[in-house]
Write an enzyme that holds these catalytic residues in place. Sequence first.
Site, PDB file in Angstrom:
ATOM      1  CB  CYS A 108      56.386   9.946  57.866  1.00 14.83           C
ATOM      2  SG  CYS A 108      56.642   9.935  56.072  1.00 14.83           S
ATOM      3  CG  HIS A 175      52.120  18.164  61.406  1.00 20.45           C
ATOM      4  ND1 HIS A 175      53.004  17.960  60.375  1.00 20.45           N
ATOM      5  CD2 HIS A 175      51.175  19.013  60.927  1.00 20.45           C
ATOM      6  CE1 HIS A 175      52.612  18.638  59.312  1.00 20.45           C
ATOM      7  NE2 HIS A 175      51.494  19.295  59.632  1.00 20.45           N
ATOM      8  CG  ASN A 208      55.397  20.641  62.338  1.00 18.98           C
ATOM      9  OD1 ASN A 208      55.503  19.556  61.798  1.00 18.98           O
ATOM     10  ND2 ASN A 208      55.807  21.740  61.744  1.00 18.98           N
ATOM     11  CG  ASN A 210      48.496  26.331  60.336  1.00 20.93           C
ATOM     12  OD1 ASN A 210      48.474  25.592  59.361  1.00 20.93           O
ATOM     13  ND2 ASN A 210      47.523  26.365  61.223  1.00 20.93           N
TER      14      ASN A 210
END
Length: 484
Positions: A108, A175, A208, A210
């Site tokens: 996050c 990510h 994670n 696109n």
Amino acid sequence: MPKLRGEAFWRETLRSAHYVVAPMVDQSELAWRLLSRRHGAQLCYTPMLHAQVFLRDANYRRENLYGEACPEDRPLIVQFCANDPEVFVQAALLAQDYCDAIDLNLGCPQMIAKRGHYGAFLQEEWDLLQRMILLANEKLSVPITCKIRVFPDIDKTVKYAQMLEKAGCQLLTVHGRTKEQKGPLAGVASWEHIQAVRKAVNIPVFANGNIQCLSDVEECIRKTGVHGVMSAEGNLHNPALFEGRNPLVWEMAEEYLEIVRKYPCPLSYVRAHLFKLWHHTLQVHQHLREELAKVKTLEGIVDVNRELKLRCQEEIANQKEGEKPKEGLPFFHWICQPYIRPGPKERCRENGDSGTEKGVRGKRALEEEEDGNSDLLSKNKQKKKLRNPNKSFDPSLKPKYAKCDQCGNPKGNKCVFNMCRGCCKKRAFKETADCPGHGLLFKTKYEKSLSWQHSQRGIQTPEISQRGDAEVGETALLEEAGDS
């Protein structure tokens, strides 16, 4: 039975899941997970849960995990944000019987994560992360997984992933953006980083970033070699993404609302989902955007959804042969499709003059006129304007408050010391003084207590009369301080 690890965990417990719905704050709730599973999702995560709150608040546990049992909602991974090994593990122990794995949020990038010191803002604290994962791996009966963001440097990202694997992480979601890449600065996720991590570790890896359609999923798996692909934004705008379909928006909205009737969730979640689903249509029918923002019941949301559906059906009926989608969209606005987040330059144009010509606003206007023009106000200010049409945001019209001499907070208008109430109370008590403006009467009550003590001296017993004037006065002052 020993818990499964690595490839065996992914293959048997997670059923070789390739299509994954990401953990999203207030957006991957049970109703949305069930909708996504109906349309191709093979694995879902809960919204990010705060470990400290989960540990202390039974209502929070019930609302987010302990609700009505739903066998269709498996396999399921519960995600926590945390920065304390003991708190993380204790929260995970309360959750492990309701899921197939526990995920530690290390991805996050939002300001709330920075203030709370969790998520991507722990990525430099490798000793802490090792202790958290080691303890969780030792104590939990289900595997521990992690979701991370990358460092700009690929080699450092690889070492980071290997450290987590060595500590006991059994599955890693990567990510492909850094923690600085968010909002209008998100840019393109680096599949090169993800590919490097996949080659360097021996545990399953999810990618994670696109992912807007099924072809992106297939290309990502082919280029990076990952076990599965996770989608957040793409899934919110098209819950049938993993089916490779682009259904009519109202079909998905109506199906979701039916699930919400069976598995209720806060109205704010429902409204947010419809804003995503109807995103492109609400750029055309902006008055219905306001209706959706103001509605306060599920039935009201159903009515707005029905109105949007009727408007779109009218457009379809009046459509001319050969007509193409406007605004450069791949499909007409009533069809589920990706939303490409604008970059800084595009956002400026979107919020500036060229944006108003198109009739399209960004999420946040960059300029605000002093007259409070609602077309140029932020969304929060527009909501306040709806509640109070006479409200003005002109800084020159804001009332000026005199500051407390002690702390800088607004002072009481009638305070004899020119202080706020807290500072005034401390000074009045210390000096045995009165401040009628704040209703503090230390001096008056002290004098009354002395007068009462003198009047009672003649009838008090010797033992009681030995209490001096000062003691009685002090008692009165302490009572006054407590009452205030």
